[in-house]
Motif scaffolding. Structure first.
Motif, PDB file in Angstrom:
ATOM      1  N   THR A  84       0.842  -1.194   0.000  1.00 39.29           N
ATOM      2  CA  THR A  84       0.000   0.000   0.000  1.00 39.29           C
ATOM      3  C   THR A  84       0.875   1.241   0.000  1.00 39.29           C
ATOM      4  O   THR A  84       0.628   2.181  -0.737  1.00 39.29           O
ATOM      5  CB  THR A  84      -0.927   0.009   1.233  1.00 39.29           C
ATOM      6  N   HIS A  85       1.913   1.243   0.826  1.00 37.20           N
ATOM      7  CA  HIS A  85       2.782   2.411   0.985  1.00 37.20           C
ATOM      8  C   HIS A  85       4.196   2.039   0.579  1.00 37.20           C
ATOM      9  O   HIS A  85       4.633   0.904   0.748  1.00 37.20           O
ATOM     10  CB  HIS A  85       2.772   2.895   2.438  1.00 37.20           C
ATOM     11  N   ASP A  86       4.905   3.034   0.066  1.00 38.73           N
ATOM     12  CA  ASP A  86       6.268   2.813  -0.375  1.00 38.73           C
ATOM     13  C   ASP A  86       7.044   4.111  -0.200  1.00 38.73           C
ATOM     14  O   ASP A  86       6.473   5.157   0.091  1.00 38.73           O
ATOM     15  CB  ASP A  86       6.273   2.387  -1.842  1.00 38.73           C
ATOM     16  N   SER A  87       8.340   4.028  -0.392  1.00 39.60           N
ATOM     17  CA  SER A  87       9.175   5.229  -0.329  1.00 39.60           C
ATOM     18  C   SER A  87      10.345   5.080  -1.289  1.00 39.60           C
ATOM     19  O   SER A  87      10.681   3.974  -1.710  1.00 39.60           O
ATOM     20  CB  SER A  87       9.681   5.481   1.094  1.00 39.60           C
ATOM     21  N   ALA A  88      10.925   6.206  -1.607  1.00 43.68           N
ATOM     22  CA  ALA A  88      12.084   6.246  -2.488  1.00 43.68           C
ATOM     23  C   ALA A  88      13.015   7.330  -1.974  1.00 43.68           C
ATOM     24  O   ALA A  88      12.569   8.366  -1.499  1.00 43.68           O
ATOM     25  CB  ALA A  88      11.653   6.544  -3.916  1.00 43.68           C
ATOM     26  N   THR A  89      14.299   7.075  -2.064  1.00 41.69           N
ATOM     27  CA  THR A  89      15.308   8.027  -1.622  1.00 41.69           C
ATOM     28  C   THR A  89      15.929   8.701  -2.832  1.00 41.69           C
ATOM     29  O   THR A  89      16.323   8.024  -3.787  1.00 41.69           O
ATOM     30  CB  THR A  89      16.400   7.311  -0.796  1.00 41.69           C
ATOM     31  N   VAL A  90      16.022  10.022  -2.798  1.00 40.28           N
ATOM     32  CA  VAL A  90      16.636  10.769  -3.891  1.00 40.28           C
ATOM     33  C   VAL A  90      18.054  10.254  -4.102  1.00 40.28           C
ATOM     34  O   VAL A  90      18.825  10.099  -3.151  1.00 40.28           O
ATOM     35  CB  VAL A  90      16.634  12.286  -3.589  1.00 40.28           C
ATOM     36  N   GLY A  91      18.370   9.948  -5.346  1.00 38.95           N
ATOM     37  CA  GLY A  91      19.694   9.450  -5.694  1.00 38.95           C
ATOM     38  C   GLY A  91      19.733   7.942  -5.865  1.00 38.95           C
ATOM     39  O   GLY A  91      20.652   7.407  -6.474  1.00 38.95           O
ATOM     40  N   ASP A  92      18.751   7.228  -5.322  1.00 44.85           N
ATOM     41  CA  ASP A  92      18.668   5.781  -5.517  1.00 44.85           C
ATOM     42  C   ASP A  92      17.836   5.494  -6.761  1.00 44.85           C
ATOM     43  O   ASP A  92      16.864   6.201  -7.038  1.00 44.85           O
ATOM     44  CB  ASP A  92      17.982   5.093  -4.331  1.00 44.85           C
ATOM     45  N   LEU A  93      18.212   4.467  -7.490  1.00 44.44           N
ATOM     46  CA  LEU A  93      17.391   4.049  -8.618  1.00 44.44           C
ATOM     47  C   LEU A  93      16.189   3.318  -8.045  1.00 44.44           C
ATOM     48  O   LEU A  93      16.330   2.349  -7.314  1.00 44.44           O
ATOM     49  CB  LEU A  93      18.180   3.127  -9.538  1.00 44.44           C
ATOM     50  N   MET A  94      15.024   3.808  -8.364  1.00 41.72           N
ATOM     51  CA  MET A  94      13.810   3.201  -7.825  1.00 41.72           C
ATOM     52  C   MET A  94      12.668   3.440  -8.771  1.00 41.72           C
ATOM     53  O   MET A  94      12.478   4.542  -9.258  1.00 41.72           O
ATOM     54  CB  MET A  94      13.500   3.828  -6.462  1.00 41.72           C
ATOM     55  N   CYS A  95      11.920   2.388  -9.052  1.00 36.58           N
ATOM     56  CA  CYS A  95      10.695   2.500  -9.833  1.00 36.58           C
ATOM     57  C   CYS A  95       9.563   1.949  -8.984  1.00 36.58           C
ATOM     58  O   CYS A  95       9.729   0.940  -8.304  1.00 36.58           O
ATOM     59  CB  CYS A  95      10.799   1.691 -11.124  1.00 36.58           C
ATOM     60  N   PRO A  96       8.407   2.570  -9.038  1.00 39.83           N
ATOM     61  CA  PRO A  96       7.275   2.038  -8.278  1.00 39.83           C
ATOM     62  C   PRO A  96       6.827   0.694  -8.861  1.00 39.83           C
ATOM     63  O   PRO A  96       7.261   0.296  -9.944  1.00 39.83           O
ATOM     64  CB  PRO A  96       6.211   3.118  -8.431  1.00 39.83           C
TER      65      PRO A  96
END
Length: 172
Positions: A84-96
C-alpha cells in the motif's frame, strides 16, 4: 552577533571547544553529544563555530538525501496483495510497482495516505515547500501523463504549485 540568552553563549563555547578537539566530527548535527544542543541551533551557528574552532569544516556528515513517501491507489494492484505504501530516496534508482498514469502530489500527508482508490494512480506526500526537489528527481513523476497538485489554493498553496513547476514538476 546578537545573543538571545546566556544559554546560546554557553552552547557556543562548549561546541567550539568540542569541535576544536574533533570529538564531534563524523556525526550528524543531531548526534553531536553536547547537552542542550540541537541541530537547528548548530545549523544556524555553524559559520561562527567554524571560526571559533579554527577550521573550515566541522566534519559533520552531510544531510541525508530526501525521501519521498507515496501510496499505491490502484485497487487491482492492492487487491492482489501489493504494497500500500512505499518510499524512495533521492539518488537511488527506484521505480514504483507500476507505472502510474496519474500522480497526485498532496500538500497534506493524511490526504496522500488516505486518498480513495483510483486506477493506475499513486498519491505522493508532497511535503509542502520542501518536496519539489525530491519529486523532480523521479522521472516516473515528472513524466506522468496526469500530474496533479492537491492542496490548499491559498497564497501558500499557489506558491507551492509555482515552486513545483519551477523545479521541473509540471503539476496542474
Amino acid at each position: 552577533v546578537h545573543w538571545s540568552s546566556a544559554t546560546d553563549f554557553h552552547l557556543l563555547c562548549l561546541s567550539a571547544e568540542s569541535f576544536m578537539r574533533k570529538t564531534a566530527s563524523v556525526l550528524t548535527p543531531r548526534q553531536v553529544p553536547i547537552e542542550g544542543l540541537h541541530a537547528k541551533w548548530l545549523d544556524t551557528h555553524q559559520a561562527l563555530l567554524e571560526t571559533l574552532a579554527g577550521t573550515d569544516d566541522l566534519g559533520l556528515l552531510p544531510r541525508h538525501p530526501q525521501r519521498l513517501h507515496f501510496t499505491y491507489l490502484d485497487p487491482q494492484y492492492r487487491a492482489a496483495g501489493g504494497r500500500t505504501h512505499d518510499s524512495a530516496t533521492v539518488g537511488d534508482l527506484m521505480c514504483p510497482a507500476y507505472s502510474p498514469e496519474i500522480v497526485i502530489i498532496s500538500e497534506n500527508k493524511d490526504t496522500a495516505i488516505h486518498f480513495p482508490p483510483l486506477g493506475n494512480a499513486i498519491s505522493v506526500e508532497g511535503a509542502g515547500f520542501g518536496g519539489a526537489g525530491a519529486c523532480a528527481s523521479f522521472g516516473w513523476i515528472t513524466s506522468c501523463q496526469h500530474l496533479i497538485y492537491w492542496g490548499d489554493m491559498d497564497a501558500s498553496g499557489l506558491e507551492i504549485v509555482d515552486l513545483f513547476r519551477r523545479s521541473g514538476v509540471p503539476v496542474s
